[in-house]
Design an enzyme around this catalytic site. Structure first.
Site, short mmCIF file in Angstrom:
data_model
loop_
_atom_site.label_atom_id
_atom_site.label_comp_id
_atom_site.label_asym_id
_atom_site.label_seq_id
_atom_site.Cartn_x
_atom_site.Cartn_y
_atom_site.Cartn_z
N HIS A 156 -7.39 56.73 90.73
CA HIS A 156 -8.03 55.85 91.72
C HIS A 156 -7.24 55.75 93.01
O HIS A 156 -7.71 55.15 93.98
CB HIS A 156 -8.26 54.46 91.11
CG HIS A 156 -9.32 54.47 90.07
ND1 HIS A 156 -10.62 54.09 90.33
CD2 HIS A 156 -9.31 54.88 88.78
CE1 HIS A 156 -11.34 54.23 89.23
NE2 HIS A 156 -10.57 54.71 88.27
N ASP A 364 -5.01 54.65 101.07
CA ASP A 364 -5.83 54.04 100.03
C ASP A 364 -6.63 55.13 99.35
O ASP A 364 -7.14 56.04 100.02
CB ASP A 364 -6.80 53.03 100.67
CG ASP A 364 -6.95 51.76 99.84
OD1 ASP A 364 -6.88 51.85 98.60
OD2 ASP A 364 -7.17 50.69 100.43
P1 ADQ Z 1 -7.66 48.27 95.02
O1 ADQ Z 1 -6.36 48.69 95.59
O2 ADQ Z 1 -7.66 47.01 94.28
O3 ADQ Z 1 -8.31 49.41 94.11
P2 ADQ Z 1 -10.19 48.13 96.67
O4 ADQ Z 1 -10.90 49.38 96.40
O5 ADQ Z 1 -10.31 47.67 98.06
O6 ADQ Z 1 -8.65 48.16 96.33
O7 ADQ Z 1 -10.83 47.02 95.72
C1 ADQ Z 1 -10.50 45.69 95.83
C2 ADQ Z 1 -11.59 44.84 95.16
O8 ADQ Z 1 -11.12 43.51 95.03
C3 ADQ Z 1 -12.86 44.78 95.98
O9 ADQ Z 1 -13.97 44.72 95.15
C4 ADQ Z 1 -12.69 43.48 96.77
O10 ADQ Z 1 -13.88 42.82 97.09
C5 ADQ Z 1 -11.90 42.63 95.83
N1 ADQ Z 1 -11.01 41.76 96.60
C6 ADQ Z 1 -10.09 42.12 97.52
N2 ADQ Z 1 -9.49 41.04 98.03
C7 ADQ Z 1 -10.04 39.98 97.45
C8 ADQ Z 1 -9.83 38.58 97.55
N3 ADQ Z 1 -8.92 38.08 98.37
N4 ADQ Z 1 -10.59 37.79 96.78
C9 ADQ Z 1 -11.49 38.31 95.94
N5 ADQ Z 1 -11.73 39.61 95.79
C10 ADQ Z 1 -11.01 40.44 96.53
C11 ADQ Z 1 -7.90 50.71 93.66
C12 ADQ Z 1 -7.51 51.68 94.76
C13 ADQ Z 1 -8.64 51.80 95.77
C14 ADQ Z 1 -9.93 52.23 95.06
C15 ADQ Z 1 -10.19 51.35 93.85
C16 ADQ Z 1 -11.35 51.88 93.01
O11 ADQ Z 1 -6.30 51.28 95.40
O12 ADQ Z 1 -8.33 52.75 96.78
O13 ADQ Z 1 -11.02 52.09 95.96
O14 ADQ Z 1 -9.06 51.25 93.00
O15 ADQ Z 1 -11.17 53.22 92.70
#
Ligand code: ADQ
Length: 456
Positions: A156, A364
């Site tokens: 991921h 990311d």
């Molecule tokens: P993450 O690094 O966790 O995931 P991301 O893909 O942006 O990053 O997902 C974060 C999730 O958490 C989103 O659904 C978002 O809405 C939620 N979120 C973020 N901040 C929040 C907050 N303050 N309160 C509530 N919810 C919040 C890892 C990888 C990414 C990849 C994903 C999936 O780092 O690059 O996209 O896995 O493969």
């Protein structure tokens, strides 16, 4: 049909209170179909009996099988090697890479215990799908215990080119271990290319034009499979939420000011200090925006036992204090900063009312917030997505304003451009983004991977 067995570090059981912010939990949660088994760590740590069996839990037709970790395993496997070595390295942060041999051994040992605990639960024709950097060697560990299953792995987060991977002691063994999988998946062509270059440099094996190669008698297929979101569901949540009291309160608190929103896990890969500095740069260089715009950053705390995350939190507290101290007026504070997770529906409503979504990670794998921001917009008056060129999502979402997050002036200029963007251009960009975000469902993500994983 063969049963699907998903394996990830942390298992998210639906009844759990306080679901954590994080892309993997969100993405897998919406893609689970009845009949699936999900295996991994319960999140609990403490004493673990020798030979303890996984705890089983059934919900909505899905079996959740979890094991606990000891404190020592948690420190070495999770805090140490996974998040102190692999995470920074694979996000191109060589300066933060901390390698300790005992942690590497602890990491291998936990992967081995995962394999020993999982194997008795497997049926012969199960398809096993392993997720993410905590479990790179799980495939090899399963094979060592005799598993003849089709086993796939999806990463991921990004992958690095060979010159960077070389700082990892035993990089060759690390890459060779990954080749125990039948299918290895990445979000983007870049990550796939970096991995295949490592296979070439460290193992001396070249892939064919489709990304297939043979290593030690096993054919490995490398696929690109960008993860998506349930856009329909997220859009509905946003539309519901804007009619609710929280969005109403938020709107009243803005006094007609424009809102720039960011939401991330509190993680150094997300580029939060750089983002705040870019916002300060906007206020410096384009003073007409002062008092007319504010930025809200919701940063869910994450990995609080890892030293670099504690340091980041202190740095951000100070930086936000500095910027607010410098620019605030008696009736306006430029940055609202919250270190907590926010309810998903509320967040969706805030995205919808915001003029700008600021998604500027330094690196990311994908970044689901970018896709969620697009899904949340109203077609009549869509906001503008500003997106880092180093997020995997930038490969798909080219109609966003793409920025280099290291360039504060460039990001400030993009915010200024977005604040001044005419409705016509906003609609045009959003419609193009919308089509892409709606097409990439979690079901498509799963189906694409499983199509490669199923036996020919
Ligand atoms: P993450 O690094 O966790 O995931 P991301 O893909 O942006 O990053 O997902 C974060 C999730 O958490 C989103 O659904 C978002 O809405 C939620 N979120 C973020 N901040 C929040 C907050 N303050 N309160 C509530 N919810 C919040 C890892 C990888 C990414 C990849 C994903 C999936 O780092 O690059 O996209 O896995 O493969």
């Amino acid at each position: 049909m063969a049963r699907l067995v998903i394996v990830s570090n942390r298992v998210q059981i639906p009844h759990e209170k306080n679901p954590r912010a994080g892309g993997l939990a969100v993405a897998l949660g919406s893609g689970l179909v009845p009949g699936t088994m999900w295996f991994g760590w319960s999140g609990k740590r403490g004493h673990v009996e020798e030979g303890a069996k996984p705890a089983l839990h059934e919900a909505q037709g899905v079996t959740y099988a979890t094991i606990d970790l000891t404190e020592r395993e948690y420190d070495d496997f999770y805090v140490g090697f996974s998040n102190g070595a692999l995470w920074p390295l694979l996000h191109f942060r060589m300066g933060l890479f901390e390698f300790k041999r005992e942690e590497e051994e602890g990491y291998a040992a936990v992967n081995n215990r995962f394999a020993e605990s999982l194997l008795p639960l497997l049926k012969d024709d199960d398809l096993v799908w392993v997720h993410d950097y905590h479990l790179f060697p799980l495939g090899a560990a399963l094979r060592a215990h005799g598993a003849g299953h089709r086993i796939g792995f999806f990463l991921h987060i990004p992958f690095v080119p060979p010159a960077m991977l070389a700082i990892m002691p035993r990089a060759r063994e690390f890459i060779a271990g990954i080749c125990a999988y039948d299918v290895v998946g990445f979000h983007t062509e870049d990550h796939k290319k970096a991995f295949l270059e490592c296979v070439h440099v460290f193992l001396g094996v070249s892939a064919d034009k489709d990304g297939n190669f043979v290593f030690e008698g096993r054919r490995v297929q490398v696929v690109v499979d960008p993860i998506g979101i349930d856009a329909e569901e997220f859009a509905a949540a946003a539309a519901r939420s804007v009619r609710g009291t929280k969005v109403k309160r938020m709107r009243e608190s803005l006094f007609e000011r424009k809102l720039v929103i960011g939401a991330d896990r509190l993680d150094y890969s997300k580029g939060l200090p750089q983002r705040f500095r870019a916002f300060a740069r906007l206020l410096d260089r384009f003073p007409a925006h002062r008092r007319h715009v504010l930025m809200m950053q919701v940063a869910a705390t994450s990995r609080e036992d890892v030293d670099q995350y504690k340091q980041l939190r202190r740095d951000l507290d100070r930086l936000v204090g500095d910027i607010n101290g410098r620019f605030s007026e008696f009736d306006w504070t430029p940055i609202r900063y919250m270190t907590r997770a926010m309810n998903r529906t509320t967040l969706a409503g805030f995205y919808r009312m915001a003029q700008i979504g600021l998604v500027t990670p330094l690196r990311d794998g994908m970044n689901l917030v970018a896709k969620e921001f697009v899904a949340a917009q109203s077609s009549a008056d869509p906001g503008v997505l500003i997106l880092s060129q180093f997020a995997g999502a930038a490969h798909e979402l080219g109609e966003a304003l793409l920025v280099n997050p290291f360039d504060a002036d460039g990001v400030a200029e993009a915010i200024d451009q977005a604040l001044n963007m005419e409705l016509g251009e906003r609609k045009e960009r959003w419609h193009a983004l919308r089509d892409k975000v709606w097409a990439g469902t979690p079901e498509r993500f799963t189906e694409t991977f499983l199509a490669a994983l199923r036996p020919a």
